[in-house]
Design a protein around this motif. Sequence first.
Motif, short mmCIF file in Angstrom:
data_model
loop_
_atom_site.label_atom_id
_atom_site.label_comp_id
_atom_site.label_asym_id
_atom_site.label_seq_id
_atom_site.Cartn_x
_atom_site.Cartn_y
_atom_site.Cartn_z
N GLY A 31 28.34 18.72 -39.22
CA GLY A 31 28.49 18.39 -40.63
C GLY A 31 29.58 17.39 -40.91
N SER A 32 30.45 17.13 -39.95
CA SER A 32 31.57 16.22 -40.18
C SER A 32 31.61 15.06 -39.18
CB SER A 32 32.89 16.99 -40.11
OG SER A 32 33.05 17.59 -38.84
N ASP A 33 30.67 15.02 -38.28
CA ASP A 33 30.71 14.01 -37.21
C ASP A 33 29.31 13.46 -36.98
OD1 ASP A 33 29.82 16.43 -36.38
OD2 ASP A 33 30.97 16.52 -34.52
N ASP A 34 29.01 12.35 -37.64
CA ASP A 34 27.68 11.76 -37.52
C ASP A 34 27.47 11.13 -36.14
OD1 ASP A 34 27.49 12.50 -40.12
OD2 ASP A 34 27.56 10.47 -40.95
N VAL A 35 26.21 11.02 -35.78
CA VAL A 35 25.82 10.37 -34.53
C VAL A 35 24.87 9.23 -34.88
CG1 VAL A 35 24.43 10.63 -32.43
CG2 VAL A 35 26.14 12.34 -33.01
N LEU A 36 25.07 8.09 -34.21
CA LEU A 36 24.17 6.96 -34.35
C LEU A 36 23.23 6.94 -33.16
CD1 LEU A 36 26.71 4.21 -35.50
CD2 LEU A 36 25.30 5.72 -36.91
N ALA A 37 21.93 6.95 -33.41
CA ALA A 37 20.94 7.02 -32.35
C ALA A 37 19.97 5.86 -32.47
CB ALA A 37 20.18 8.34 -32.40
N ARG A 38 19.34 5.51 -31.36
CA ARG A 38 18.31 4.49 -31.37
C ARG A 38 17.20 4.88 -32.34
NH1 ARG A 38 16.30 0.49 -28.16
NH2 ARG A 38 18.05 0.71 -26.72
N LYS A 39 16.74 3.95 -33.13
CA LYS A 39 15.68 4.23 -34.09
C LYS A 39 14.45 4.79 -33.38
CE LYS A 39 16.73 0.99 -37.84
NZ LYS A 39 16.24 -0.18 -38.59
N GLY A 40 13.93 5.89 -33.91
CA GLY A 40 12.73 6.49 -33.37
C GLY A 40 12.95 7.35 -32.15
N ALA A 41 14.22 7.60 -31.75
CA ALA A 41 14.50 8.34 -30.52
C ALA A 41 14.46 9.85 -30.72
CB ALA A 41 15.87 7.94 -29.96
N MET A 42 14.40 10.34 -31.96
CA MET A 42 14.38 11.78 -32.19
C MET A 42 13.03 12.35 -31.77
SD MET A 42 13.12 14.32 -34.35
CE MET A 42 12.73 13.54 -35.90
N VAL A 43 13.06 13.37 -30.92
CA VAL A 43 11.82 14.05 -30.53
C VAL A 43 11.72 15.44 -31.13
CG1 VAL A 43 11.56 12.71 -28.42
CG2 VAL A 43 12.82 14.86 -28.35
N ALA A 44 12.86 16.02 -31.53
CA ALA A 44 12.87 17.33 -32.18
C ALA A 44 14.25 17.57 -32.78
CB ALA A 44 12.54 18.44 -31.18
N TYR A 45 14.32 18.46 -33.77
CA TYR A 45 15.63 18.87 -34.29
C TYR A 45 15.52 20.23 -34.92
CZ TYR A 45 14.26 17.66 -39.13
OH TYR A 45 13.65 17.60 -40.35
N GLN A 46 16.68 20.89 -35.04
CA GLN A 46 16.80 22.18 -35.70
C GLN A 46 17.94 22.11 -36.71
OE1 GLN A 46 17.50 24.47 -32.09
NE2 GLN A 46 15.47 25.39 -32.21
N GLY A 47 17.79 22.84 -37.80
CA GLY A 47 18.85 22.88 -38.80
C GLY A 47 18.62 21.90 -39.92
N LEU A 48 19.67 21.66 -40.69
CA LEU A 48 19.63 20.76 -41.83
C LEU A 48 20.18 19.41 -41.42
CD1 LEU A 48 20.92 23.23 -44.57
CD2 LEU A 48 18.54 22.61 -44.05
N VAL A 49 19.32 18.55 -40.96
CA VAL A 49 19.71 17.25 -40.43
C VAL A 49 19.03 16.15 -41.23
CG1 VAL A 49 19.77 15.77 -38.39
CG2 VAL A 49 19.98 18.26 -38.13
N ASP A 50 19.79 15.12 -41.58
CA ASP A 50 19.26 13.96 -42.29
C ASP A 50 19.26 12.75 -41.36
OD1 ASP A 50 18.89 15.27 -44.75
OD2 ASP A 50 21.00 14.99 -45.27
N PHE A 51 18.24 11.91 -41.51
CA PHE A 51 18.12 10.68 -40.73
C PHE A 51 18.04 9.51 -41.71
CE2 PHE A 51 16.22 14.13 -38.35
CZ PHE A 51 16.82 14.01 -37.10
N ASP A 52 18.88 8.52 -41.48
CA ASP A 52 18.91 7.37 -42.39
C ASP A 52 19.16 6.12 -41.56
OD1 ASP A 52 18.86 5.89 -44.66
OD2 ASP A 52 20.82 6.52 -45.41
#
Length: 251
Positions: A31-52
């Motif tokens: 909740g306090s430490d964002d991560v920058l990831a390659r666009k489209g690299a998410m394959v799954a997630y759990q919890g309350l996560v936003d992607f922008d």
Amino acid sequence: MQSALFSHTENPSQDRYAVQNPQLLRVALTGSDDVLARKGAMVAYQGLVDFDGEYQSSSQQRARAHTGEGLDLMRCSGQGTVYLANLAQYVHVLDVTSEGLTVDSNYVLALDSTLNTEVIAVDSQYGISGTGKYQLNINGHGKVALMTSGQPLMLQVTPEKYVNVDADAIVAWSSGLRVQMQAQTHSSGVWRRRGNTGEGWELSFLGQGFALVQPSEVLPPQNAQIGSGARAQFGVGQQGAYGQNQNNAWS
């Protein structure tokens, strides 16, 4: 239901970045430490996560336009767990310190939002198939996840032992190293690889640090183009290593 698949469960690691398996990265968000990831690299997630989509400054946009080097990133924020992967490439987590890291942006999967990135010029007047004349310099303190085609080799560079690496196989190196690019050819046509060895451009590293090499001289297939020409020569066209997959062409 029973299957050996049920042995592939979640990684119980408490680390922020954890390699779930050699080709899958698990990132914990608090909740306090964002991560920058390659666009489209998410394959799954759990919890309350936003992607922008991550905002690029005008200087970053200009650098990308003039050099072709840069990162297409999405910002992952919130509380939960995100799983990241890209074309089943091998994933490796590095701690970036004051030493800094120079890398081809094609090999970056994710990084801490606190890290800074800058496009730099490599000592070469040529743009070649692998490492070109511009690279990405990552500095600050944080973690970055890199990708390789196959299991890599980490080479130590010391003042007594400099290292030469094929420019198509290098992934990243310590930013403090001195770098020189040269063509391993005796031909008057420096753009043509030597007929008797198949070797072309190489990078020479001098100083104190490391160089990360992958066991492949093929560009990551996210750059694939169906067709012939120079890109096919280097493994990314219909005549190249990935040409058998034309119905799923990594668009």
